[in-house]
Each structure stands twice: as structure tokens, then as C-alpha cells.
Write a protein that holds these residues in place. Structure first.
Motif, PDB file in Angstrom:
ATOM      1  N   GLU A 432       0.829  -1.204   0.000  1.00 33.99           N
ATOM      2  CA  GLU A 432       0.000   0.000   0.000  1.00 33.99           C
ATOM      3  C   GLU A 432       0.863   1.253   0.000  1.00 33.99           C
ATOM      4  O   GLU A 432       1.776   1.378   0.815  1.00 33.99           O
ATOM      5  N   ASP A 435       0.869   3.169   3.327  1.00 30.92           N
ATOM      6  CA  ASP A 435       1.704   2.530   4.344  1.00 30.92           C
ATOM      7  C   ASP A 435       3.158   2.955   4.171  1.00 30.92           C
ATOM      8  O   ASP A 435       3.854   3.290   5.137  1.00 30.92           O
ATOM      9  N   SER A 483      -1.208   1.421  -4.768  1.00 31.34           N
ATOM     10  CA  SER A 483      -0.349   0.330  -4.304  1.00 31.34           C
ATOM     11  C   SER A 483       0.668  -0.019  -5.376  1.00 31.34           C
ATOM     12  O   SER A 483       0.581   0.449  -6.520  1.00 31.34           O
TER      13      SER A 483
END
Length: 583
Positions: A432, A435, A483
Motif C-alpha cells: 500500500e 503505508d 499500491s
């Protein structure tokens, strides 16, 4: 001073910021703090330019490399020391009574002396390091200060590569092999070929073409060091099975899968298989009942392909490189966005030959050239000359890594630490973007550009890595890429660079973590894949706390019988946890 964040300097920018805060903030009122912090800030700033210049060098002599590594580790220790100081003196409690205040002051005085002694040691180390710095010339580097958007050509180029890999012949041949006969017995077909040829791409195209003919389907990746429990759980998840609440051994999960699939017609892709023992375990989950089920494996290893097909050569498809025409289409499509725009034809032909007509290598080098603001002949000639001559005749894994390394060598300094941070993730993971952004920001790997929001800058870094084909596009949401994935050969490069720069380590057992205690340099980032690990013995458990105390990023994949208490990770900034079977 605006600093780019390279690998070696991944700690330098946040360290200088913290030193400036100590010298000018509330802590400067404490005796000696301002003087020590100001001194260290000046010494480290002087080292910074030399470090930046060294990051741009392809090769370093042993003395220069030792100096660079010494400064990197010293910087980490300095930042930890400052963090300890701020933690200890981060503010008192105004409501404390006189006696408690007095006791607290005496305790803090002792702590202050210990930290002051440590700061004095670090000051001495900084002086010694700067004295050695006179051996190297200083060359200032100014990072690119503009925000980067995703190149609109990127999504098209991977689609184009997939089309070229699966054009008529290969895909049609495999589809016919799998579906043309009325054969009801389980059939296993192998796709074998060198890394970067497009085995996974072709398997995915065939999977998408015929999956509608089967009751249950799954596409899973294995990797070089498979966590068999996690892999089998992922197959269960893809097949729609409910995961057992009890802790299961590998044999239990294979039995559950076998029972579930016995009366069903299934299609399963086992991607990136490396050894026969892994196949022996996985294949026990596939019943050979006469339902017309099919399994496709992809592998680089001929013996694995043969074993999976029970030594039936007619069920093995061997990948071939792109032909010259398709290689050109892919190359020019990435560089110019059009197959019709051609420049430097002779140089291009030599580059493609040196890339061995491998799609991965072609896209990587084309993206490197596309990242240049101007298409200059001397730059193309430089790239051509940098590529080895032996790969076209005798392709090797090391040869591919050298081609990919060329893109790393030309990677701007401020992107290098962020790129290597991807090594925290195992092979074949959907990663991701948000993230990654949070992790980069927590570690201080993102430069502030002309007052731009740091999160915006971090997303720009992500886009730049996509544009350079160092990471591959993943999923889109509302027209925005959210992503990415890392090709397994690119991950090999990342991990080799991580080892070279002591950037991070991947641990597969408690014993490996304990061995870090004896390493020359402290481990700063750890990716733990302990799903197959056992319980740490008493001696190992005693050693591990000291080997992880300096860790600032910890990624945990799977469910282990052993996990060192987070209390031991006193300088932790990033904690990433992904459960077994999760993508």
C-alpha cells in the motif's frame, strides 16, 4: 540547509534537525547542551557534503567505504542518544511536591551525567571522523525540488508488455494445452524460463482467459524461502475456504485443502516455484480426482518444471525472449510514449541486444532514459557502454542484477533510502502506498521542499519510483495509483544493497536474530518472517534483547511461536504487522 536523504544519509537529516532543536529549543537551557549540540551539528554538516559525493560514486576504495560506514553508524548512535535525552528530560510534573521534585532532580542529575559522558564520547568520534574527511573532496549536491506525478505512459507500458509476452502464440498454445482435450485427470503444466522473461505475466493471462471454466480458482506466489503455512492459508483464502481457528500444522492444512477440492473442478496457479521439496508439499493438497482440474506452475528451474509435470515434456512450455521488433515496440513506447517515435536506432539496437530482449530489463533501461529531461545522444551512449556484453550470449541472474543496478546507480540520492525501505516486504506482496508514506515519514527519509507538505513530497517519491520502473503499479482507486509490487529480481537487488549498506536484515528464525548480536554493525531495521520458526531457547532469548535495542523499523509477517517483547525495541519508529495468509 536542505539535505537529500540517501541510503548512507538516511539518518543524517533527522539527526541534524534534532541537534538544531537541542541547540535552540527549551533543552538549550540545560548546562552544556547547547554547546555540545551546536558543535556536533557543525561537525556533521561538514561531513554531509562528502557523504553525498560518495553516494554518487559507483565504486569506493576500502578506506572510503570504511569511513562512510563509520559515520553512518556513529550518526545512528547519536540520534539514539538524543532520543534518550529527550525521553528523560521531556518535561516534569508541576504538581509534584517538594520532596518528590528533589528526588526526581537527583535522579535526573545522575542520568544527565551518564548522557553527558556519552555525548562527550560521540563528540570525540565526530572529531576523529572529520579529521579523516580531508582525504575526500567535497562536492555539493542539490536535490530535485519539484513534485513528481505518475507518468501516464506507465500503466500502458505494462499492458503493452503483457500483450507482447502473450501475443497469440504463447497464450494460445497454453490455453490449448489446458483445455483442448476432454482429459479428466488432473493436468499440471509448467512454464519455465529465465527471470524477467514474463512467466508470471503469461500465466496471469492464461488464468484470466480460462478461469470461468472452473468452479474454484486461485493464484498464489511461492518465493525462494516460502512460509509453507502462510502459503497454504493463502490458497484456502483464494478458494473461499474458512480458516480453522485452531493452530494447524502444514499436514493439517494440506489435508483440509485436499478434502475440500476432492469433488470440485479447480484451476490453481503456483507462481515462482524454486525447489522440488516445496512442490512436493504443495502438490499433496491437489487431489487427482477426474474432474478436469488444472494446475500451472512457473519456475526458473528446469528440474522443478519437469518434476511438477511428472517428466512429461509435452506439458512444459519454455519461455522465449521477445523478438527484435517487439523489443523495439516496448522500448520506444516507454521512452517516447509512441512506437513511431524513433531516435538513435543503432544505439537502441545495441541496448536491446545487451538487455537480452528481456521485458523486465527493457522496461527498466527505457524508464531510465525516459527519466532524463532531454534525450541526448551521449547519455544513450553512456547507458549502452555501461551495459555488459556477455548477458546477450549467456544470460545469468547476476547479469540481470547488473542491468537493474544501472537504474539504482542513476537514482537520485533522496530516493535511495526510500527504495531500499521496500526490502522490509517479502516477495510478491501488494504494498500500500499510504503505508509506505507513513513509514518513510516516521523514519525521517523525506525532505521538505519549499514548504510543501511532507506527505505530498513522500507521494511524489512513490510516483518517481513508479516512473523509473523500480516498482510496478498495483491497484488504482478513483483514478489514483494506491499500491505497488516489487519484481522478485528487483527485490534481490534491494536486499543486496541493504546488506552492503547495513540498511536492513531479513530474519527467518529466532537464532538468526540472536546472531545479529555478534555483527560488526548494529541492526537498524528488521523484517521478520518467522511463520516456520520455533520457540527460542533460553540462551537465544537472553541474547535477542541486546541485538534489537537499536532497531528503528520492525516488520512482522506471519504468526510465530516467538516474538521478542516490543519493550526491547527502545528506538522503534515503525512497526508493521501483517498476519499469515494476508496479502
Amino acid at each position: 540547509m536542505s539535505l537529500s536523504v540517501s541510503v548512507t544519509m538516511g539518518v543524517m537529516r533527522p539527526l541534524l534537525g534534532k541537534l538544531a532543536a537541542l541547540a535552540g529549543g527549551e533543552y538549550s537551557k540545560l548546562k552544556g547542551v547547547k554547546k555540545q549540540a551546536s558543535f556536533l551539528e557543525k561537525e556533521l554538516s561538514a561531513m554531509n557534503a562528502a557523504l553525498e559525493k560518495m553516494e554518487l560514486m559507483d565504486e569506493l576504495d576500502p578506506v572510503a567505504r570504511d569511513w562512510r560506514d563509520h559515520v553512518r553508524e556513529m550518526s545512528y548512535d547519536m540520534e539514539n542518544c538524543i532520543d534518550d535525552f529527550v525521553h528523560q528530560f521531556g518535561g516534569g510534573n508541576a504538581k509534584l511536591g517538594f520532596m518528590k521534585k528533589t528526588a526526581r532532580s537527583l535522579k535526573m542529575l545522575g542520568q544527565r551525567h551518564r548522557i553527558a559522558d556519552r555525548m562527550e564520547e560521540l563528540k570525540t568520534l565526530a572529531l576523529e571522523a572529520n579529521e579523516r574527511r580531508i582525504r575526500y573532496k567535497i562536492d555539493e549536491f542539490n536535490p530535485n525540488s519539484s513534485s513528481v506525478a505518475i507518468d501516464p505512459r506507465m500503466s500502458a507500458i505494462y499492458t503493452k508488455a503483457a500483450d507482447l509476452v502473450g501475443t497469440d502464440g504463447p497464450k494460445k498454445e497454453l490455453v490449448n494445452l489446458l483445455t483442448s482435450t476432454a482429459e479428466k485427470e488432473l493436468k499440471v503444466v509448467s512454464i519455465v524460463g529465465f527471470g524477467g522473461l514474463g512467466k508470471t505475466t503469461l500465466a496471469k493471462q492464461v488464468y484470466d482467459e480460462i478461469r470461468g471454466q472452473f468452479d474454484h480458482t486461485a493464484f498464489v506466489s511461492v518465493s525462494q524461502k516460502p512460509n509453507m503455512t502462510g502459503l497454504l492459508y493463502r490458497i484456502q483464502l483464494k478458494l473461499g475456504m474458512n480458516r480453522s481457528s485452531r493452530v494447524c500444522e502444514v499436514e493439517d492444512i494440506t489435508d483440509d485443502l485436499r478434502n475440500y477440492l476432492t469433488h470440485k473442478r479447480y484451476l490453481i496457479i503456483v507462481d515462482d516455484l524454486w525447489d522440488q521439496s516445496a512442490w512436493n508439499t504443495i502438490s499433496r493438497a491437489f487431489p487427482e480426482s477426474a474432474n478436469g482440474s488444472r494446475v500451472i506452475i512457473t519456475t526458473r528451474v528446469e528440474s522443478v518444471a519437469s518434476a511438477a509435470c511428472c517428466s512429461r515434456p509435452e506439458f512444459i512450455y519454455r519461455m522465449k525472449p521477445l523478438n527484435k521488433q517487439d523489443s523495439k515496440k516496448l522500448f520506444f513506447g516507454r521512452v517516447y510514449g509512441s512506437e513511431d517515435d524513433h531516435q538513435f536506432e543503432e544505439i537502441t539496437a545495441e541496448i536491446l541486444k545487451k538487455c537480452g530482449e528481456l521485458p523486465l530489463a527493457i522496461i527498466t533501461i527505457a524508464s531510465l532514459l525516459a527519466s532524463r529531461p532531454e534525450k541526448l545522444r551521449d547519455e544513450w551512449e553512456s547507458i549502452r557502454n555501461s551495459l555488459g556484453t556477455h548477458f546477450a550470449v549467456n544470460p545469468t541472474v547476476e547479469g540481470v542484477k547488473n542491468i537493474l543496478n544501472l537504474s539504482y546507480i542513476h537514482l537520485p540520492l533522496h530516493l535511495r533510502a526510500c527504495f531500499l525501505h521496500l526490502g522490509l516486504y517479502p516477495e510478491d506482496r501488494e504494498i500500500e502506498r499510504d503505508d509506505l508514506v507513513r513509514q518513510w515519514l516516521a523514519e525521517g527519509l523525506v525532505s521538505k521542499l519549499h514548504g510543501q507538505d511532507s506527505e505530498v513530497v513522500a507521494k511524489s517519491y512513490f510516483n518517481d519510483l513508479i516512473n523509473r520502473s523500480l516498482i510496478q503499479p498495483g491497484c488504482n482507486k478513483d483514478g489514483e495509483l494506491v499500491s505497488c509490487r516489487v519484481h522478485d529480481m528487483m527485490l534481490d537487488l534491494i536486499l543486496s544493497k541493504c546488506e552492503e549498506h547495513n540498511f536492513l536484515r531479513v530474519e527467518c528464525s529466532p537464532e538468526e536474530m540472536a546472531r545479529d548480536h555478534g555483527r560488526k554493525y548494529k541492526v537498524r531495521r528488521i523484517s521478520m518472517n518467522l511463520g516456520n520458526g520455533g520457540v527460542a531457547d533460553e540462551a537465544t532469548s537472553r541474547i535477542i534483547p541486546s541485538s534489537v535495542s537499536q532497531v528503528r523499523s520492525l516488520a512482522l509477517f506471519g504468526e510465530s511461536k516467538y516474538m521478542p517483547p516490543l519493550l526491547h525495541f527502545k528506538h522503534l519508529k515503525v512497526f508493521l504487522f501483517k498476519s499469515l495468509g494476508g496479502e
